[in-house]
Design an enzyme around this catalytic site. Structure first.
Site, PDB file in Angstrom:
ATOM      1  N   CYS A   9      -2.329  -1.723   7.801  1.00  0.00           N
ATOM      2  CA  CYS A   9      -2.232  -2.696   6.699  1.00  0.00           C
ATOM      3  C   CYS A   9      -0.856  -2.557   6.070  1.00  0.00           C
ATOM      4  O   CYS A   9       0.071  -2.025   6.711  1.00  0.00           O
ATOM      5  CB  CYS A   9      -3.375  -2.500   5.690  1.00  0.00           C
ATOM      6  SG  CYS A   9      -3.383  -0.897   4.868  1.00  0.00           S
ATOM      7  N   ASN A  12      -1.299   1.248   3.539  1.00  0.00           N
ATOM      8  CA  ASN A  12      -2.074   2.358   4.129  1.00  0.00           C
ATOM      9  C   ASN A  12      -2.807   3.178   3.059  1.00  0.00           C
ATOM     10  O   ASN A  12      -3.016   4.380   3.214  1.00  0.00           O
ATOM     11  CB  ASN A  12      -1.199   3.265   5.016  1.00  0.00           C
ATOM     12  CG  ASN A  12      -2.002   4.221   5.911  1.00  0.00           C
ATOM     13  OD1 ASN A  12      -1.561   5.314   6.208  1.00  0.00           O
ATOM     14  ND2 ASN A  12      -3.171   3.822   6.347  1.00  0.00           N
ATOM     15  N   CYS A  14      -5.501   1.261   1.155  1.00  0.00           N
ATOM     16  CA  CYS A  14      -6.770   0.552   0.902  1.00  0.00           C
ATOM     17  C   CYS A  14      -7.456   0.137   2.201  1.00  0.00           C
ATOM     18  O   CYS A  14      -8.436   0.745   2.630  1.00  0.00           O
ATOM     19  CB  CYS A  14      -6.538  -0.683   0.023  1.00  0.00           C
ATOM     20  SG  CYS A  14      -6.030  -0.283  -1.667  1.00  0.00           S
ATOM     21  N   ARG A  15      -6.955  -0.909   2.842  1.00  0.00           N
ATOM     22  CA  ARG A  15      -7.713  -1.518   3.937  1.00  0.00           C
ATOM     23  C   ARG A  15      -7.725  -0.697   5.219  1.00  0.00           C
ATOM     24  O   ARG A  15      -8.786  -0.457   5.801  1.00  0.00           O
ATOM     25  CB  ARG A  15      -7.159  -2.923   4.223  1.00  0.00           C
ATOM     26  CG  ARG A  15      -7.385  -3.896   3.073  1.00  0.00           C
ATOM     27  CD  ARG A  15      -6.548  -5.143   3.204  1.00  0.00           C
ATOM     28  NE  ARG A  15      -5.122  -4.847   3.059  1.00  0.00           N
ATOM     29  CZ  ARG A  15      -4.145  -5.708   3.236  1.00  0.00           C
ATOM     30  NH1 ARG A  15      -4.441  -6.951   3.573  1.00  0.00           N
ATOM     31  NH2 ARG A  15      -2.891  -5.349   3.063  1.00  0.00           N
ATOM     32  N   SER A  16      -6.531  -0.278   5.705  1.00  0.00           N
ATOM     33  CA  SER A  16      -6.551   0.429   7.006  1.00  0.00           C
ATOM     34  C   SER A  16      -7.194   1.814   6.929  1.00  0.00           C
ATOM     35  O   SER A  16      -7.877   2.203   7.885  1.00  0.00           O
ATOM     36  CB  SER A  16      -5.162   0.477   7.648  1.00  0.00           C
ATOM     37  OG  SER A  16      -4.215   1.151   6.857  1.00  0.00           O
ATOM     38  N   ASP A 124      -6.188  -8.313   0.443  1.00  0.00           N
ATOM     39  CA  ASP A 124      -5.643  -7.102  -0.170  1.00  0.00           C
ATOM     40  C   ASP A 124      -6.343  -6.883  -1.516  1.00  0.00           C
ATOM     41  O   ASP A 124      -6.212  -7.717  -2.411  1.00  0.00           O
ATOM     42  CB  ASP A 124      -4.131  -7.311  -0.363  1.00  0.00           C
ATOM     43  CG  ASP A 124      -3.451  -6.086  -0.914  1.00  0.00           C
ATOM     44  OD1 ASP A 124      -4.154  -5.163  -1.364  1.00  0.00           O
ATOM     45  OD2 ASP A 124      -2.208  -6.059  -0.899  1.00  0.00           O
TER      46      ASP A 124
HETATM   47  P1  4NP Z   1      -3.302  -1.935   1.526  1.00  0.00           P
HETATM   48  O1  4NP Z   1      -3.167  -2.395  -0.008  1.00  0.00           O
HETATM   49  O2  4NP Z   1      -2.230  -2.654   2.293  1.00  0.00           O
HETATM   50  O3  4NP Z   1      -4.676  -2.387   1.909  1.00  0.00           O
HETATM   51  O4  4NP Z   1      -3.143  -0.425   1.530  1.00  0.00           O
HETATM   52  C1  4NP Z   1      -1.987  -2.314  -0.737  1.00  0.00           C
HETATM   53  C2  4NP Z   1      -1.760  -1.213  -1.519  1.00  0.00           C
HETATM   54  C3  4NP Z   1      -0.616  -1.151  -2.286  1.00  0.00           C
HETATM   55  C4  4NP Z   1       0.306  -2.180  -2.249  1.00  0.00           C
HETATM   56  C5  4NP Z   1       0.077  -3.264  -1.445  1.00  0.00           C
HETATM   57  C6  4NP Z   1      -1.058  -3.333  -0.683  1.00  0.00           C
HETATM   58  N1  4NP Z   1       1.458  -2.109  -3.050  1.00  0.00           N
HETATM   59  O5  4NP Z   1       2.225  -3.101  -3.070  1.00  0.00           O
HETATM   60  O6  4NP Z   1       1.715  -1.098  -3.707  1.00  0.00           O
END
Ligand code: 4NP
Length: 153
Positions: A9, A12, A14-16, A124
């Protein structure tokens, strides 16, 4: 030899990591964990070295799933080290495809394995409320079922 899967994702956190943990949970329950080597990574590097988001870990824990991964950024060696890369949304798919260039790695959108039609991207949940984390876990649960089925065990 174990099949090597990498869930990707943006951050790294939340989703992945959730996809990785759900997949691991399912293969352990099925007694097929030795058939896979599983990891996750982000296309971005802002959260490298951190555990997954506490809201995502809490939501997963309520389902009996432990998320223990530490964030890292995807690197070029991953395209040699993994057989299949599963991307959480269209931006991740584009970014990973661009980095992978003409390597032989197989890149697939995670939700291409989900049975619900019409949803292409795992949303997200980072800037949203609690329900966003539940939605992500539901989508990933369905996609992991489809993925395991597709992989043939
Ligand atoms: P992820 O979510 O891609 O599912 O881990 C996010 C976590 C943090 C951010 C973006 C997406 N960020 O911009 O800090």
């Amino acid at each position: 030899m174990a099949m090597r899967l990498l869930f990707v994702c943006l951050g790294n956190i939340c989703r992945s990591p959730a996809a990785e943990a759900i997949f691991l949970h399912k293969i352990h329950h099925r007694g097929i964990a030795d058939k896979y080597f599983v990891d996750s990574a982000g296309t971005g590097g802002w959260h490298v070295g951190r555990p997954a988001d506490s809201r995502m870990r809490a939501a997963a824990k309520r389902r009996g799933i432990v998320i223990s991964s530490i964030a890292r950024q995807i690197d070029l060696q991953d395209f040699e080290n993994f057989d299949l890369i599963l991307t959480m949304d269209s931006d991740n798919f584009k970014d990973v495809s661009r980095l992978a260039k003409q390597t032989k790695v197989n890149i697939k959108p995670m939700l291409s394995y989900a049975k619900s039609d019409g949803i292409v991207d795992v949303p997200d949940p980072y800037y949203g409320g609690e329900s966003g984390f539940e939605d992500v876990l539901n989508l990933l649960d369905e996609a992991c079922e489809g993925l395991i089925e597709d992989l043939g065990c």
